[in-house]
Scaffold this active site. Structure first.
Site, PDB file in Angstrom:
ATOM      1  N   GLY A 272       0.860  -1.177   0.000  1.00  0.00           N
ATOM      2  CA  GLY A 272       0.000   0.000   0.000  1.00  0.00           C
ATOM      3  C   GLY A 272       0.896   1.226   0.000  1.00  0.00           C
ATOM      4  O   GLY A 272       1.853   1.299   0.782  1.00  0.00           O
TER       5      GLY A 272
ATOM      6  N   ASN B 233       3.803   1.869   2.707  1.00  0.00           N
ATOM      7  CA  ASN B 233       5.223   1.823   2.351  1.00  0.00           C
ATOM      8  C   ASN B 233       5.940   3.110   2.743  1.00  0.00           C
ATOM      9  O   ASN B 233       7.101   3.082   3.172  1.00  0.00           O
ATOM     10  CB  ASN B 233       5.375   1.601   0.844  1.00  0.00           C
TER      11      ASN B 233
ATOM     12  N   ARG C  98      10.722  10.814 -12.600  1.00  0.00           N
ATOM     13  CA  ARG C  98      10.843  10.367 -13.987  1.00  0.00           C
ATOM     14  C   ARG C  98      11.559   9.017 -14.063  1.00  0.00           C
ATOM     15  O   ARG C  98      12.337   8.774 -14.979  1.00  0.00           O
ATOM     16  CB  ARG C  98      11.574  11.432 -14.798  1.00  0.00           C
ATOM     17  N   GLY C  99      11.288   8.152 -13.096  1.00  0.00           N
ATOM     18  CA  GLY C  99      11.910   6.835 -13.088  1.00  0.00           C
ATOM     19  C   GLY C  99      13.417   6.950 -13.028  1.00  0.00           C
ATOM     20  O   GLY C  99      13.983   7.729 -12.242  1.00  0.00           O
TER      21      GLY C  99
ATOM     22  N   ARG D 236      -4.133   4.907  -9.692  1.00  0.00           N
ATOM     23  CA  ARG D 236      -4.464   3.535 -10.048  1.00  0.00           C
ATOM     24  C   ARG D 236      -5.739   3.625 -10.881  1.00  0.00           C
ATOM     25  O   ARG D 236      -6.846   3.558 -10.358  1.00  0.00           O
ATOM     26  CB  ARG D 236      -4.667   2.681  -8.786  1.00  0.00           C
TER      27      ARG D 236
ATOM     28  N   ASN E 294      -0.565   9.026  -6.932  1.00  0.00           N
ATOM     29  CA  ASN E 294      -0.222   7.628  -7.211  1.00  0.00           C
ATOM     30  C   ASN E 294      -1.385   6.926  -7.906  1.00  0.00           C
ATOM     31  O   ASN E 294      -1.961   5.967  -7.388  1.00  0.00           O
ATOM     32  CB  ASN E 294       0.160   6.921  -5.909  1.00  0.00           C
TER      33      ASN E 294
ATOM     34  N   ASP F 216       6.937   5.553  -3.219  1.00  0.00           N
ATOM     35  CA  ASP F 216       6.641   5.713  -1.796  1.00  0.00           C
ATOM     36  C   ASP F 216       7.917   6.047  -1.023  1.00  0.00           C
ATOM     37  O   ASP F 216       7.896   6.836  -0.067  1.00  0.00           O
ATOM     38  CB  ASP F 216       6.013   4.432  -1.249  1.00  0.00           C
TER      39      ASP F 216
ATOM     40  N   GLY G 180       7.188   0.223  -4.686  1.00  0.00           N
ATOM     41  CA  GLY G 180       7.535   1.035  -3.522  1.00  0.00           C
ATOM     42  C   GLY G 180       8.533   2.146  -3.780  1.00  0.00           C
ATOM     43  O   GLY G 180       8.852   2.908  -2.861  1.00  0.00           O
TER      44      GLY G 180
ATOM     45  N   SER H 191       4.393  11.081 -10.246  1.00  0.00           N
ATOM     46  CA  SER H 191       5.209  10.586 -11.347  1.00  0.00           C
ATOM     47  C   SER H 191       4.813  11.298 -12.631  1.00  0.00           C
ATOM     48  O   SER H 191       3.727  11.874 -12.741  1.00  0.00           O
ATOM     49  CB  SER H 191       5.018   9.077 -11.514  1.00  0.00           C
TER      50      SER H 191
END
Length: 302
Positions: free
Chosen positions: A29, A33, A211-212, A158, A156, A243, A240, A185
């Site tokens: 979650g 996290n 940005r990853g 979903r 985040n 998070d 995670g 993100s």
């Protein structure tokens, strides 16, 4: 004290390929996290949620206690724990499907008070989507902000849980006047629409975009823009990682005494670069191992 408000659930992580691969349960979650990561980094933290009395719920609370995260604000219920089935792509990125009907965490109610000494409250992920709990978390966000407490939001997204995308986007914009720090993100930013400057004009003092592997960028209300590259690491999965960024940002801001009015803008280029670099290093550690396993303080330096 940093309080993290939101869901705790069980991630079912595939141990192979194919629809019938064996699934390993993992504590998870997004808010959960973040709370664990704060505890591992050494920040005084507490978790505010509603958790089942079932075996999964007990395991979730046990880990928080072991990590030093306070659980006094946690509400309990007889309903089952939410399950999230993860799918991990070849590059380590994760997607989820959820089993949420009638589960304990979505029945969260507005608490009478938060722990004494609360300096910041963090919100995000499924808890701001699933009713009736979503309205209670929203109420807590607004009440906290109205008292002058620092607030952080990580939507985040979903998308599979959001039945009416435009209604959620409007609700997101309605939260912004009550948000001190918005972190999201680049994928979430694209889904929500808008730009960091538009969001800043609505309320937050700073917006951080992840940005990853390409790093993080912070935008501040005074026109500042600060970026750092990602830390190179052999990625096992990204579960995670975002998070962990939330926790690292809050931990670093607390260490710099920047959770008060004007604190985010006063960091300047040097402070923001150091803070974002710390968050990138912390996220890289999480990505280097399976599941949401954020770093301990000794594994990353600020």
């Amino acid at each position: 004290m940093i309080v993290v408000a939101g869901e705790a659930l069980i991630d079912l992580v595939p141990q192979g390929t194919g629809a019938l691969a064996a699934l390993r349960p993992a504590l998870g979650g997004g808010p959960y996290n973040t709370a664990v990561a704060l505890g591992r980094l050494g920040s005084p933290a507490a978790f505010c949620s509603r958790v089942s009395h079932d075996a999964f719920g007990e395991a979730l609370l046990d880990r928080l206690r072991e990590t030093g995260v306070g659980v006094a604000p946690v509400q309990r219920g007889a309903e089952p724990t939410t399950l999230a089935v993860a799918t991990v792509d070849a590059d380590g990125s994760a997607a989820y499907s959820f089993y949420v009907d009638g589960t304990a965490d979505r029945l969260f109610t507005l608490p009478a008070a938060l722990p004494a000494g609360t300096r910041a409250v963090s919100f995000g992920t499924c808890s701001l989507v699933l009713e009736p709990g979503a309205s209670a978390y929203e109420g807590l966000l607004r009440e906290t902000a109205a008292r002058g407490v620092f607030t952080a939001l990580d939507p985040n997204i979903r998308a599979g849980l959001i039945p009416e995308a435009d209604a959620y986007r409007a609700r997101f914009r309605g939260w912004l006047p009550s948000v001190s720090l918005l972190k999201l993100s680049e994928e979430d930013a694209a889904w929500l629409g808008g730009t960091p400057r538009e969001w800043l004009a609505a309320g937050p003092a700073a917006v951080v975009i992840t940005r990853g592997g390409d790093g993080l960028t912070a935008f501040t209300r005074d026109g500042g823009e600060y970026a750092v590259p990602g830390e190179r690491v052999d990625v096992v999965d990204t579960i995670g990682a975002g998070d962990t960024v939330n926790a690292a940002l809050l931990h670093g801001l607390a260490a710099r005494d920047a959770l008060g009015p004007g604190g985010l803008v006063s960091l300047g280029a040097e402070g923001w670069t150091a803070l974002l670099g710390f968050a990138a290093r912390a996220a890289a550690v999480t990505c280097s191992r399976a599941g949401a396993e954020p770093p301990y303080a000794h594994e990353v330096t600020d």
